[in-house]
Design an enzyme around this catalytic site. Structure first.
Site, short mmCIF file in Angstrom:
data_model
loop_
_atom_site.label_atom_id
_atom_site.label_comp_id
_atom_site.label_asym_id
_atom_site.label_seq_id
_atom_site.Cartn_x
_atom_site.Cartn_y
_atom_site.Cartn_z
CG LEU A 122 48.27 50.25 49.26
CD1 LEU A 122 48.24 48.84 49.61
CD2 LEU A 122 48.25 51.24 50.31
CE LYS A 129 49.24 45.32 35.86
NZ LYS A 129 49.14 44.24 36.68
N GLY A 189 42.24 37.05 32.49
CA GLY A 189 42.65 38.31 32.26
C GLY A 189 44.11 38.47 32.20
CG MET A 232 46.34 37.58 42.06
SD MET A 232 46.78 37.60 40.50
CE MET A 232 47.52 36.25 39.76
CG ASP A 289 52.16 41.98 37.82
OD1 ASP A 289 52.16 42.70 38.90
OD2 ASP A 289 51.06 42.34 36.70
P1 NDP Z 1 41.00 41.70 33.93
O1 NDP Z 1 39.92 42.71 34.07
O2 NDP Z 1 42.10 41.38 33.07
O3 NDP Z 1 40.51 39.96 34.10
C1 NDP Z 1 39.42 40.07 34.98
C2 NDP Z 1 39.14 38.35 35.28
O4 NDP Z 1 38.05 38.44 36.30
C3 NDP Z 1 38.41 37.83 33.99
O5 NDP Z 1 38.87 36.40 34.02
C4 NDP Z 1 36.87 37.80 34.18
O6 NDP Z 1 36.32 36.56 33.83
C5 NDP Z 1 36.76 37.71 35.86
N1 NDP Z 1 35.75 38.04 36.40
C6 NDP Z 1 35.31 39.37 36.40
N2 NDP Z 1 34.13 39.26 36.90
C7 NDP Z 1 33.70 38.04 37.34
C8 NDP Z 1 32.70 37.35 37.92
N3 NDP Z 1 31.39 38.23 38.33
N4 NDP Z 1 32.46 36.00 38.02
C9 NDP Z 1 33.63 35.28 37.51
N5 NDP Z 1 34.77 35.85 36.96
C10 NDP Z 1 34.83 37.12 36.91
O7 NDP Z 1 41.89 41.87 35.47
P2 NDP Z 1 43.32 41.58 35.88
O8 NDP Z 1 43.73 40.20 35.24
O9 NDP Z 1 44.22 42.59 35.40
O10 NDP Z 1 43.09 41.50 37.33
C11 NDP Z 1 42.38 40.50 37.98
C12 NDP Z 1 42.48 40.62 39.39
O11 NDP Z 1 44.05 40.44 40.11
C13 NDP Z 1 42.11 41.97 39.97
O12 NDP Z 1 41.53 41.81 41.23
C14 NDP Z 1 43.24 42.70 40.46
O13 NDP Z 1 43.09 43.47 41.24
C15 NDP Z 1 44.28 41.64 40.69
N6 NDP Z 1 45.71 41.75 40.62
C16 NDP Z 1 46.53 41.69 41.77
C17 NDP Z 1 47.91 42.16 41.79
C18 NDP Z 1 48.55 42.15 42.84
O14 NDP Z 1 49.78 42.60 42.84
N7 NDP Z 1 48.35 41.58 44.15
C19 NDP Z 1 48.48 42.38 40.35
C20 NDP Z 1 47.77 42.09 39.33
C21 NDP Z 1 46.37 42.04 39.43
P3 NDP Z 1 35.49 36.90 31.95
O15 NDP Z 1 36.69 36.62 31.11
O16 NDP Z 1 34.52 35.83 32.05
O17 NDP Z 1 35.13 38.32 31.95
#
Ligand code: NDP
Length: 302
Positions: free
Chosen positions: A43, A96, A159, A249, A132
């Site tokens: 977006l 990032k 993450g 988020m 962020d």
């Molecule tokens: P990352 O890929 O770096 O991290 C993903 C995280 O989600 C990890 O902690 C992972 O855990 C966890 N995860 C993934 N699958 C599962 C599951 N099945 N069960 C439990 N935990 C799970 O992603 P980001 O940190 O970059 O982004 C995270 C979210 O935030 C995304 O949805 C992204 O779209 C959103 N976001 C929104 C923003 C906004 O402006 N609104 C800005 C930035 C991000 P594990 O370590 O165990 O794999």
């Protein structure tokens, strides 16, 4: 869109480009862009161009574009964007973290977060910042009336987004920041990087949430669980107080399983659209040095 299609025409902001299109880049005005993979759903062009359109004559020729850049191509793409005169760039998944090493300098907050989402043009390349955390702080204030100073916050995930959230919460003076994640290794890595010595920071397993939370604590989902249709919730809310506020988020879908459960329990909820807009607003302010009409951004993605 491929290189040959762009030949001879002035680029349009509502198309997705590849960095190969820069070879023949003909946009005559100041250009901004978001780089990611995938990017077609973003977006950001809509939000930024709506704001620029309201920022008066000084910014009349400014445009914000979207570029599909796979992870292996970021290092070679950034110098091309610089050569073509781009004023600033946003970086989204999966760029990032790698951008930390590609920026000419990185400001201390982005360094602590371990991630850069905004690149600002300098003489020799792009310097890095992270908006962020600011986006999240403003979103919580606007949607849930939460001030981070003195707040108790529970963050799910470890993450990049969770890291930015934890650092922002600690910087803003939260009383307590609880972090839970599926993988224990990634959770301890987060703690080591962002605040191993900080007594305000504590961890918990997702299966055993913190108890006796104060009224009006806020829970933030920074996991990607919820992005896909049919995804379950990363945590059960059954042991949380009814006064809990819940921020996800994720903004697409607009209501995740977590937000639905919270709403059914009568909790105050909001999704990540406001965070997206506020982080965009701060990025655009960095690039333009001007006041950014945040309401134009919200209207554009309503
Ligand atoms: P990352 O890929 O770096 O991290 C993903 C995280 O989600 C990890 O902690 C992972 O855990 C966890 N995860 C993934 N699958 C599962 C599951 N099945 N069960 C439990 N935990 C799970 O992603 P980001 O940190 O970059 O982004 C995270 C979210 O935030 C995304 O949805 C992204 O779209 C959103 N976001 C929104 C923003 C906004 O402006 N609104 C800005 C930035 C991000 P594990 O370590 O165990 O794999």
């Amino acid at each position: 869109m491929n290189s040959s299609e762009s030949t001879g025409s002035i680029p349009r902001w509502n198309k997705v480009y590849r960095h190969g299109d820069l070879d023949d880049w003909k946009y005559p005005g100041p250009a901004l862009a978001v780089l990611g993979h995938p990017i077609s759903h973003s977006l950001s062009p809509v939000i930024h161009n709506a704001a620029l359109a309201r920022m008066g004559q000084r910014f009349e020729g400014w445009r914000y574009f979207a570029f599909e850049v796979p992870v292996s191509e970021l290092a070679e793409a950034l110098p091309l964007f610089h050569e073509k005169g781009f004023v600033g760039l946003n970086l989204t998944i999966p760029h990032k973290v790698e951008a930390l090493t590609l920026a000419t300098s990185v400001d201390p907050l982005a360094q602590r977060m371990g991630a850069v989402n905004t690149l600002i043009r300098g003489d020799a390349g792009f310097s890095g910042r992270n908006t962020d955390g600011y986006g999240l702080q403003e979103a919580l204030k606007q949607d849930l009336k939460v001030e981070l100073a003195g707040a108790t916050v529970i963050i799910l995930g470890a993450g990049g987004a969770a890291r930015a959230a934890v650092v922002q919460c600690l910087e803003a003076g939260c009383r307590k920041v609880w972090v839970g994640n599926r993988s224990a290794d990634r959770l301890s890595e987060l703690v080591n990087v962002v605040g191993g010595e900080n007594t305000s920071l504590a961890t918990f397993p997702l299966s055993n949430p913190p108890q006796d939370l104060p009224e009006n604590s806020v829970l933030i989902n920074a996991t990607s669980l919820g992005l896909k249709e049919g995804d379950s919730s990363p945590i059960s809310l059954s042991s949380f107080p009814g006064s809990l506020k819940v921020y996800d988020m994720i903004y697409s879908p607009p209501e995740t399983a977590l937000l639905m459960e919270a709403r059914n329990r009568g909790m105050h909820t909001a999704n990540g659209l406001s965070m997206l807009v506020h982080q965009a607003c701060q990025s655009l302010a960095f690039w333009t040095g001007a006041a950014v009409p945040v309401e134009a951004m919200f209207q554009a993605c309503a």
